[in-house]
Every structure is written in C-alpha cells, then in structure tokens.
Motif scaffolding. Sequence first.
Motif, PDB file in Angstrom:
ATOM      1  N   SER A 251       0.842  -1.194   0.000  1.00  0.00           N
ATOM      2  CA  SER A 251       0.000   0.000   0.000  1.00  0.00           C
ATOM      3  C   SER A 251       0.879   1.247   0.000  1.00  0.00           C
ATOM      4  N   CYS A 252       0.375   2.280  -0.671  1.00  0.00           N
ATOM      5  CA  CYS A 252       1.160   3.516  -0.810  1.00  0.00           C
ATOM      6  C   CYS A 252       0.229   4.725  -0.760  1.00  0.00           C
TER       7      CYS A 252
ATOM      8  N   ASN B  71      -4.518  -0.288  -4.009  1.00  0.00           N
ATOM      9  CA  ASN B  71      -3.772  -0.063  -2.774  1.00  0.00           C
ATOM     10  C   ASN B  71      -2.982   1.247  -2.776  1.00  0.00           C
ATOM     11  N   ILE B  72      -3.335   2.134  -3.684  1.00  0.00           N
ATOM     12  CA  ILE B  72      -2.660   3.430  -3.787  1.00  0.00           C
ATOM     13  C   ILE B  72      -3.696   4.534  -3.559  1.00  0.00           C
TER      14      ILE B  72
ATOM     15  N   GLY C 163      -6.667   5.286   7.352  1.00  0.00           N
ATOM     16  CA  GLY C 163      -5.909   4.078   7.081  1.00  0.00           C
ATOM     17  C   GLY C 163      -4.428   4.256   7.322  1.00  0.00           C
ATOM     18  N   SER C 164      -3.697   3.161   7.056  1.00  0.00           N
ATOM     19  CA  SER C 164      -2.241   3.194   7.200  1.00  0.00           C
ATOM     20  C   SER C 164      -1.619   2.538   5.979  1.00  0.00           C
ATOM     21  N   TYR C 165      -0.344   2.830   5.765  1.00  0.00           N
ATOM     22  CA  TYR C 165       0.314   2.489   4.506  1.00  0.00           C
ATOM     23  C   TYR C 165       1.719   1.957   4.755  1.00  0.00           C
ATOM     24  N   ASP C 166       2.169   1.111   3.833  1.00  0.00           N
ATOM     25  CA  ASP C 166       3.529   0.593   3.888  1.00  0.00           C
ATOM     26  C   ASP C 166       4.536   1.661   3.445  1.00  0.00           C
ATOM     27  N   LEU C 167       4.096   2.512   2.532  1.00  0.00           N
ATOM     28  CA  LEU C 167       4.972   3.547   1.988  1.00  0.00           C
ATOM     29  C   LEU C 167       4.183   4.833   1.822  1.00  0.00           C
TER      30      LEU C 167
END
Length: 173
Positions: free
Chosen positions: A27-28, A50-51, A82-86
């Motif tokens: 996710s980004c 997921n972006i 939400g939260s994101y990996d990047l």
Amino acid sequence: MVYEPAEDSYFFAKFLRDYIKGKNIESCLDMGTGSGILTEAVSEVIDLKNILSVDIDKLSVDIVRNKGFKCIESNLFDKVNGSYDLIIFNAPYLPFDEREPKFSRIATTGGNRGDEISVKFLKQAKRYLNKNGKILLLISSLTPMNKIEKFGAKIVAKKKIFMEELKILEIQF
C-alpha cells in the motif's frame, strides 16, 4: 495550480520504480500528488486499489482521478484514513520568494524557510504508517535540514540540477 512534472518529479519517479521492486510494499500514499506522476510510477509495481493520492488542489485531484486513480482533496492528512507501507511526498521545498507568483507558491514554497510543510508532514505521517513502513520525502539543498534530520532521515538518492541538489530522504519510525 497543478504542479507539472519537472526534474524533481522525474528523478523521484525513476527512483521509486527501482526502490519498490522486490520489496514487500502492498500500500502507498502519494501526498501532494500534483499531476500524479509518482502515483503512476508506483502503479507500475503495486496494485492500483492499494494506492491513495492526496492533494490540496481540487484541479490536481480531478486530473489524477481522470487517470483512473483514487485521489482525495486534503490538506496533508486532514481527510486521510488508514495506514500504509509507503508514504511518498515530493514536498513544496523552496523558501518563500516574494517574486514568485502567488498562484504557483502552493506547489513550490515550503514556507518562509522552505522546511515548514515537510516538518508538519513528518510530524503527522507516523500515525499513518504500517509497522515497518517507510516515508520517502524529496527536498532540495535549498531546504534547511536541521529540523528534518531530527526524524532520523537518511539520504537514499541525490541529483545535482542547476544551482541545487535534489535529495530523496528515507524515514522509518
């Protein structure tokens, strides 16, 4: 005013394509998406759903949505969930210059010193990162680093252009 891709955008987009490959990034969040060039680069590597792209400028949001991406109008994280990996941000990084037209300052000026928007972004971003998530922030050698360095920023790429040097910083909390 939509921030049209320039040297910094192309440099960041190329870096992103290489950076993401082989990493477990699902996710980004593309903060300050402008024309959507960084969202496009990320979408070449991870699934579009997921972006999330974000911009303060309604016209930018409309343009990015018309390209088929999920995009919201927000002042930094005001409307982000939400939260994101990047999380990526080609921040407005230039110090205030009264000679610059008012309409373009929102895309280029990071505050009186040039670091204010980046520092505000970094203070908020931690809450939106997944465990082991990372932030990539593009700034310039014209941007003061003393406050940004306090977030543990490390330089992962550099490029000399004209009378400045672009820097991509990686931050992990």
